[in-house]
Design a protein around this motif. Structure first.
Motif, mmCIF file in Angstrom:
data_model
loop_
_atom_site.group_PDB
_atom_site.id
_atom_site.type_symbol
_atom_site.label_atom_id
_atom_site.label_comp_id
_atom_site.label_asym_id
_atom_site.label_seq_id
_atom_site.Cartn_x
_atom_site.Cartn_y
_atom_site.Cartn_z
ATOM 1 N N ALA A 237 70.802 -61.972 18.693
ATOM 2 C CA ALA A 237 70.854 -61.740 20.140
ATOM 3 C C ALA A 237 72.287 -61.543 20.608
ATOM 4 O O ALA A 237 73.236 -62.087 20.030
ATOM 5 N N LEU A 238 72.417 -60.767 21.685
ATOM 6 C CA LEU A 238 73.686 -60.528 22.356
ATOM 7 C C LEU A 238 73.512 -60.875 23.833
ATOM 8 O O LEU A 238 72.391 -60.806 24.361
ATOM 9 N N PRO A 239 74.570 -61.242 24.514
ATOM 10 C CA PRO A 239 74.422 -61.614 25.930
ATOM 11 C C PRO A 239 73.944 -60.449 26.784
ATOM 12 O O PRO A 239 74.234 -59.284 26.500
ATOM 13 N N ALA A 240 73.197 -60.787 27.832
ATOM 14 C CA ALA A 240 72.739 -59.789 28.808
ATOM 15 C C ALA A 240 73.524 -59.995 30.102
ATOM 16 O O ALA A 240 73.793 -61.128 30.502
ATOM 17 N N SER A 241 73.878 -58.912 30.740
ATOM 18 C CA SER A 241 74.617 -58.993 32.001
ATOM 19 C C SER A 241 73.651 -59.288 33.149
ATOM 20 O O SER A 241 72.428 -59.173 33.014
ATOM 21 N N ASP A 242 74.204 -59.650 34.294
ATOM 22 C CA ASP A 242 73.369 -59.879 35.478
ATOM 23 C C ASP A 242 72.617 -58.616 35.869
ATOM 24 O O ASP A 242 71.479 -58.681 36.339
ATOM 25 N N VAL A 243 73.261 -57.471 35.665
ATOM 26 C CA VAL A 243 72.621 -56.193 35.991
ATOM 27 C C VAL A 243 71.389 -55.973 35.117
ATOM 28 O O VAL A 243 70.398 -55.384 35.559
ATOM 29 N N GLN A 244 71.425 -56.455 33.882
ATOM 30 C CA GLN A 244 70.279 -56.343 32.988
ATOM 31 C C GLN A 244 69.252 -57.438 33.248
ATOM 32 O O GLN A 244 68.044 -57.203 33.163
ATOM 33 N N ARG A 245 69.725 -58.632 33.575
ATOM 34 C CA ARG A 245 68.825 -59.759 33.778
ATOM 35 C C ARG A 245 67.895 -59.573 34.979
ATOM 36 O O ARG A 245 66.701 -59.887 34.924
ATOM 37 N N GLU A 246 68.434 -59.085 36.057
ATOM 38 C CA GLU A 246 67.672 -59.039 37.308
ATOM 39 C C GLU A 246 66.403 -58.197 37.211
ATOM 40 O O GLU A 246 65.318 -58.670 37.571
ATOM 41 N N PRO A 247 66.468 -56.946 36.731
ATOM 42 C CA PRO A 247 65.230 -56.162 36.662
ATOM 43 C C PRO A 247 64.230 -56.706 35.649
ATOM 44 O O PRO A 247 63.023 -56.628 35.866
ATOM 45 N N VAL A 248 64.728 -57.254 34.525
ATOM 46 C CA VAL A 248 63.815 -57.810 33.519
ATOM 47 C C VAL A 248 63.086 -59.024 34.082
ATOM 48 O O VAL A 248 61.867 -59.175 33.915
ATOM 49 N N THR A 249 63.814 -59.892 34.779
ATOM 50 C CA THR A 249 63.200 -61.065 35.395
ATOM 51 C C THR A 249 62.177 -60.646 36.443
ATOM 52 O O THR A 249 61.083 -61.221 36.531
ATOM 53 N N ALA A 250 62.517 -59.630 37.223
ATOM 54 C CA ALA A 250 61.592 -59.142 38.253
ATOM 55 C C ALA A 250 60.348 -58.523 37.621
ATOM 56 O O ALA A 250 59.232 -58.719 38.110
ATOM 57 N N LEU A 251 60.535 -57.776 36.539
ATOM 58 C CA LEU A 251 59.403 -57.151 35.843
ATOM 59 C C LEU A 251 58.453 -58.211 35.313
ATOM 60 O O LEU A 251 57.224 -58.098 35.455
ATOM 61 N N LEU A 252 58.999 -59.269 34.713
ATOM 62 C CA LEU A 252 58.142 -60.304 34.150
ATOM 63 C C LEU A 252 57.441 -61.086 35.264
ATOM 64 O O LEU A 252 56.273 -61.487 35.110
ATOM 65 N N ALA A 253 58.120 -61.281 36.382
ATOM 66 C CA ALA A 253 57.486 -61.962 37.512
ATOM 67 C C ALA A 253 56.331 -61.142 38.069
ATOM 68 O O ALA A 253 55.273 -61.688 38.427
ATOM 69 N N GLU A 254 56.525 -59.836 38.107
ATOM 70 C CA GLU A 254 55.462 -58.938 38.570
ATOM 71 C C GLU A 254 54.256 -59.006 37.637
ATOM 72 O O GLU A 254 53.101 -59.047 38.078
ATOM 73 N N PHE A 255 54.520 -59.031 36.335
ATOM 74 C CA PHE A 255 53.446 -59.146 35.358
ATOM 75 C C PHE A 255 52.771 -60.509 35.453
ATOM 76 O O PHE A 255 51.542 -60.619 35.428
ATOM 77 N N ALA A 256 53.561 -61.581 35.587
ATOM 78 C CA ALA A 256 53.021 -62.934 35.634
ATOM 79 C C ALA A 256 52.038 -63.105 36.790
ATOM 80 O O ALA A 256 51.036 -63.826 36.664
ATOM 81 N N ALA A 257 52.312 -62.425 37.895
ATOM 82 C CA ALA A 257 51.436 -62.548 39.069
ATOM 83 C C ALA A 257 50.029 -62.033 38.790
ATOM 84 O O ALA A 257 49.092 -62.363 39.528
ATOM 85 N N THR A 258 49.857 -61.240 37.745
ATOM 86 C CA THR A 258 48.525 -60.707 37.406
ATOM 87 C C THR A 258 47.809 -61.579 36.381
ATOM 88 O O THR A 258 46.673 -61.286 36.014
ATOM 89 N N GLN A 259 48.466 -62.647 35.894
ATOM 90 C CA GLN A 259 47.923 -63.481 34.829
ATOM 91 C C GLN A 259 47.341 -64.789 35.381
ATOM 92 O O GLN A 259 47.728 -65.246 36.456
ATOM 93 N N PRO A 260 46.388 -65.388 34.640
ATOM 94 C CA PRO A 260 45.742 -66.619 35.115
ATOM 95 C C PRO A 260 46.706 -67.791 35.318
ATOM 96 O O PRO A 260 46.491 -68.625 36.183
ATOM 97 N N HIS A 261 47.768 -67.850 34.497
ATOM 98 C CA HIS A 261 48.736 -68.948 34.592
ATOM 99 C C HIS A 261 50.146 -68.370 34.719
ATOM 100 O O HIS A 261 50.921 -68.358 33.750
ATOM 101 N N PRO A 262 50.502 -67.905 35.906
ATOM 102 C CA PRO A 262 51.804 -67.223 36.072
ATOM 103 C C PRO A 262 52.997 -68.101 35.739
ATOM 104 O O PRO A 262 54.040 -67.604 35.312
ATOM 105 N N GLU A 263 52.854 -69.423 35.907
ATOM 106 C CA GLU A 263 53.979 -70.313 35.624
ATOM 107 C C GLU A 263 54.386 -70.282 34.151
ATOM 108 O O GLU A 263 55.535 -70.593 33.808
ATOM 109 N N PHE A 264 53.465 -69.892 33.276
ATOM 110 C CA PHE A 264 53.763 -69.773 31.840
ATOM 111 C C PHE A 264 54.933 -68.830 31.615
ATOM 112 O O PHE A 264 55.756 -69.034 30.718
#
Length: 400
Positions: A187-214
């Motif tokens: 692994a290599l470090p991710a910048s804030d510019v990379q972190r933000e959209p990935v975190t948002a994408l996973l949050a969007e996906f999590a909202a469609t799942q039975p246990h989003p907190e996972f």
């Protein structure tokens, strides 16, 4: 006239420079690593032959080689040994997967520590197992109870791999918290510019799942894995899972790009919503059981494949200095059977040949001899291209 150096530079243009440098360094190490990292060049070089136009159409792995078979945990929580990389998957003549698999055995002779004659014998073992499995007409699978030889040893050893120990290899533990281990190896470090959209994408996906907190993101980094895909947008994500610290989970998020075969098959392709839907859709058709957490995701104009990273992921280490030829042949035969079973499992779907058509193809054995001859030509061409690449690499033509 193809200039391999120019073709490789052009194909990889725009990739993450840091990970692309790692890819080029890996490709310099051996012919086999070069083959893995230049799938596009392999198909650019493939000679025109009836073998690749008259063979029945099937769903293909697209990049079938020795390293694209391995173990993983399915979504039913059982561990399987199967094909496990479908980035280049397409609908096309079955012989495209076969010639790449055979070439990988011949080019991989150095890392297997076998002679060319022994490599040819292994190729024949692969083909024999493949054709017999097609003739049988039954799509089977390999799990611990049905495995043999080195594959069984691998799957049995995986029973002892616990999640906390696996997490310890990939993360740093700080009390009840974990952070990803950013070591330049996996692994290599991710910048804030990379972190933000990935975190948002996973949050969007999590909202469609039975246990989003996972799917609550605890940390993420740029992932280093494979050879061919190094430099593609890819992340390892540490999520809450079932609780910190030892029930956290690791996920892999990888950008899906068009298949390297896209310009090399005349077969009419289905229309997929995104490239990630193509990868996931065919993977679900060809694997006996799908990988855990396997989903296609879309963010803006890009699509990504999400899947789990598990302690059960591994490959059989193939090395003639450590194993007998009989043991190596056992694994190669398993790979041939798995290839046939994947094609049988996905037969008759979306334009692929039926089981009857695949069996008719297997019954005509003349193509096997012709395919072996083409694979040997491909191996020789790969060796020449690797030498040209190595000369350019050593002259720092790929630096920067």
């Amino acid at each position: 006239m193809i200039d391999p150096v120019r073709a490789i530079r052009s194909f990889n243009a725009g990739r993450d420079p840091e990970r692309l440098a790692l890819k080029y360094r890996a490709m310099r190490q051996s012919r086999f690593a070069f083959l893995r990292g230049s799938c596009h060049l392999f198909y650019d070089r493939l000679p025109a032959a009836k073998l690749f136009t008259k063979a029945p159409t099937a769903w293909l792995c697209g990049d079938l080689h020795l390293e694209n078979f391995g173990s993983y945990k399915g979504d039913n929580r059982l561990v399987y040994f199967d094909l496990n990389d479908f980035d280049e998957t397409l609908l096309g003549p079955v012989t495209l997967d076969l010639v790449r698999a055979l070439t990988s055995i011949l080019v991989g002779a150095d890392v297997l520590h076998v002679s060319q004659d022994e490599a040819l014998d292994l190729c024949q073992s692969f083909l024999d197992a493949y054709t017999r499995s097609l003739l049988d007409g039954k799509a089977r699978w390999v799990e611990r109870e049905t495995a043999h030889g080195l594959v069984r040893h691998l799957l049995e050893a995986l029973q002892d791999r616990a999640r906390p120990a696996f997490l310890d290899t990939r993360t740093l533990r700080k009390g009840k918290r974990r952070l990803l281990r950013v070591d330049g190896q996996k692994a290599l470090p991710a910048s804030d510019v990379q972190r933000e959209p990935v975190t948002a994408l996973l949050a969007e996906f999590a909202a469609t799942q039975p246990h989003p907190e996972f799917y609550t993101v605890l940390d993420l980094a740029r992932r280093i894995a494979g050879t061919g895909s190094l430099g593609v947008d890819r992340y390892v994500i540490l999520v809450q899972g079932n609780g910190s610290p030892d029930a956290n989970y690791l996920l892999d998020l990888k950008q899906a790009l068009p298949s390297a075969l896209a310009g090399h098959v005349a077969t009419r392709q289905p229309k997929w919503a995104t490239q990630a839907h193509r990868v996931v859709g065919v993977q679900q058709r060809m694997q006996a059981v799908s990988m855990a957490f396997l989903h296609p995701l879309q963010w803006n104009q890009q699509s990504y494949v999400l899947r789990g990273l598990q302690p059960s992921e591994d490959r059989v280490s193939l090395d003639r200095t450590q194993q007998s030829m009989t043991e190596l042949e056992g694994v190669i035969r398993a790979m041939g059977r798995l290839t046939a079973w994947a094609q049988l499992r996905s037969s008759g779907r979306g334009g692929s040949a039926t089981t009857d058509e695949l069996q008719d193809f297997a019954a005509g054995r003349k193509w096997g001899k012709n395919l072996m001859a083409v694979a040997q030509d491909c191996a020789r061409q790969c060796t020449e291209d690797w030498k040209a690449f190595s000369t350019a690499y050593d002259a720092e033509a790929f630096k920067g």
